[in-house]
Design a protein around this motif. Structure first.
Motif: not given
Length: 110
Positions: A28-33
Protein backbone atom coordinates in the motif's frame (compact mmCIF):
# COMPACT_ATOMS: atom_id res chain seq x y z
CA UNK A 1 1.81 -32.84 23.23
CA UNK A 2 -1.03 -32.06 20.95
CA UNK A 3 -1.86 -28.84 22.77
CA UNK A 4 1.73 -27.69 22.34
CA UNK A 5 1.46 -28.53 18.65
CA UNK A 6 -1.74 -26.55 18.38
CA UNK A 7 -0.13 -23.66 20.28
CA UNK A 8 2.83 -23.78 17.91
CA UNK A 9 0.46 -23.89 14.92
CA UNK A 10 -1.44 -20.90 16.25
CA UNK A 11 1.83 -19.06 16.77
CA UNK A 12 2.83 -19.84 13.20
CA UNK A 13 -0.53 -18.63 11.93
CA UNK A 14 -0.22 -15.41 13.92
CA UNK A 15 3.30 -14.89 12.66
CA UNK A 16 2.18 -15.57 9.07
CA UNK A 17 -0.74 -13.16 9.50
CA UNK A 18 1.58 -10.46 10.84
CA UNK A 19 3.98 -11.00 7.96
CA UNK A 20 1.11 -10.88 5.45
CA UNK A 21 -0.14 -7.66 7.06
CA UNK A 22 3.37 -6.22 6.85
CA UNK A 23 3.59 -7.15 3.14
CA UNK A 24 0.15 -5.64 2.45
CA UNK A 25 1.08 -2.43 4.29
CA UNK A 26 4.34 -2.18 2.39
CA UNK A 27 2.52 -2.72 -0.92
CA UNK A 28 0.00 0.00 0.00
CA UNK A 29 2.81 2.40 0.87
CA UNK A 30 4.59 1.66 -2.42
CA UNK A 31 1.33 2.10 -4.33
CA UNK A 32 0.67 5.44 -2.60
CA UNK A 33 4.21 6.61 -3.32
CA UNK A 34 3.94 5.58 -6.98
CA UNK A 35 0.57 7.32 -7.36
CA UNK A 36 2.03 10.48 -5.86
CA UNK A 37 5.02 10.28 -8.21
CA UNK A 38 2.74 9.68 -11.21
CA UNK A 39 0.59 12.66 -10.23
CA UNK A 40 3.67 14.91 -9.98
CA UNK A 41 4.92 13.69 -13.37
CA UNK A 42 1.50 14.33 -14.91
CA UNK A 43 1.37 17.83 -13.43
CA UNK A 44 4.82 18.59 -14.88
CA UNK A 45 3.75 17.32 -18.31
CA UNK A 46 0.55 19.36 -18.13
CA UNK A 47 2.51 22.47 -17.18
CA UNK A 48 4.91 21.92 -20.10
CA UNK A 49 2.06 21.37 -22.53
CA UNK A 50 0.19 24.42 -21.24
CA UNK A 51 3.34 26.56 -21.62
CA UNK A 52 3.87 25.26 -25.17
CA UNK A 53 0.27 25.91 -26.18
CA UNK A 54 0.39 29.38 -24.61
CA UNK A 55 3.63 30.18 -26.47
CA UNK A 56 2.10 29.00 -29.77
CA UNK A 57 -1.00 31.10 -29.09
CA UNK A 58 1.06 34.19 -28.31
CA UNK A 59 3.16 33.68 -31.45
CA UNK A 60 0.07 33.36 -33.64
CA UNK A 61 -1.51 36.34 -31.94
CA UNK A 62 1.56 38.46 -32.66
CA UNK A 63 1.63 37.28 -36.27
CA UNK A 64 -2.01 38.14 -36.85
CA UNK A 65 -1.78 41.41 -34.91
CA UNK A 66 0.93 42.64 -37.23
CA UNK A 67 -1.22 41.77 -40.22
CA UNK A 68 -4.31 43.41 -38.78
CA UNK A 69 -2.57 46.80 -38.73
CA UNK A 70 -1.74 46.43 -42.41
CA UNK A 71 -5.25 45.16 -43.11
CA UNK A 72 -6.80 48.13 -41.33
CA UNK A 73 -4.74 50.57 -43.40
CA UNK A 74 -5.59 48.72 -46.62
CA UNK A 75 -9.29 48.72 -45.74
CA UNK A 76 -9.19 52.42 -44.89
CA UNK A 77 -7.64 53.21 -48.28
CA UNK A 78 -10.18 51.02 -50.10
CA UNK A 79 -13.04 52.66 -48.18
CA UNK A 80 -11.79 56.15 -48.97
CA UNK A 81 -11.47 55.23 -52.65
CA UNK A 82 -15.01 53.81 -52.73
CA UNK A 83 -16.41 56.88 -50.95
CA UNK A 84 -14.63 59.08 -53.48
CA UNK A 85 -16.06 57.06 -56.39
CA UNK A 86 -19.59 57.22 -54.94
CA UNK A 87 -19.31 60.96 -54.30
CA UNK A 88 -18.10 61.61 -57.83
CA UNK A 89 -20.81 59.40 -59.32
CA UNK A 90 -23.53 61.08 -57.25
CA UNK A 91 -22.33 64.53 -58.34
CA UNK A 92 -22.31 63.40 -61.97
CA UNK A 93 -25.87 62.05 -61.99
CA UNK A 94 -27.50 64.32 -59.41
CA UNK A 95 -28.85 66.79 -61.97
CA UNK A 96 -30.35 63.93 -64.02
CA UNK A 97 -31.97 62.46 -60.90
CA UNK A 98 -33.43 65.84 -59.92
CA UNK A 99 -34.86 66.32 -63.40
CA UNK A 100 -36.38 62.82 -63.40
CA UNK A 101 -37.96 63.37 -59.98
CA UNK A 102 -39.39 66.74 -61.04
CA UNK A 103 -40.89 65.18 -64.18
CA UNK A 104 -42.59 62.43 -62.17
CA UNK A 105 -43.80 64.75 -59.43
CA UNK A 106 -45.14 67.44 -61.72
CA UNK A 107 -46.82 65.19 -64.26
CA UNK A 108 -50.53 64.58 -63.74
CA UNK A 109 -52.02 61.26 -64.72
CA UNK A 110 -55.72 60.64 -65.10
Amino acid sequence: MESSRQGGGIQQLLAAEQEAQHIVNEARNLKTARLKQAKEEAEREIAQYRAQVEADFQRKLEETSGDSGANVKRLEHETEAKIGNLTGESERISSDVVQMLLRHVTSVKN
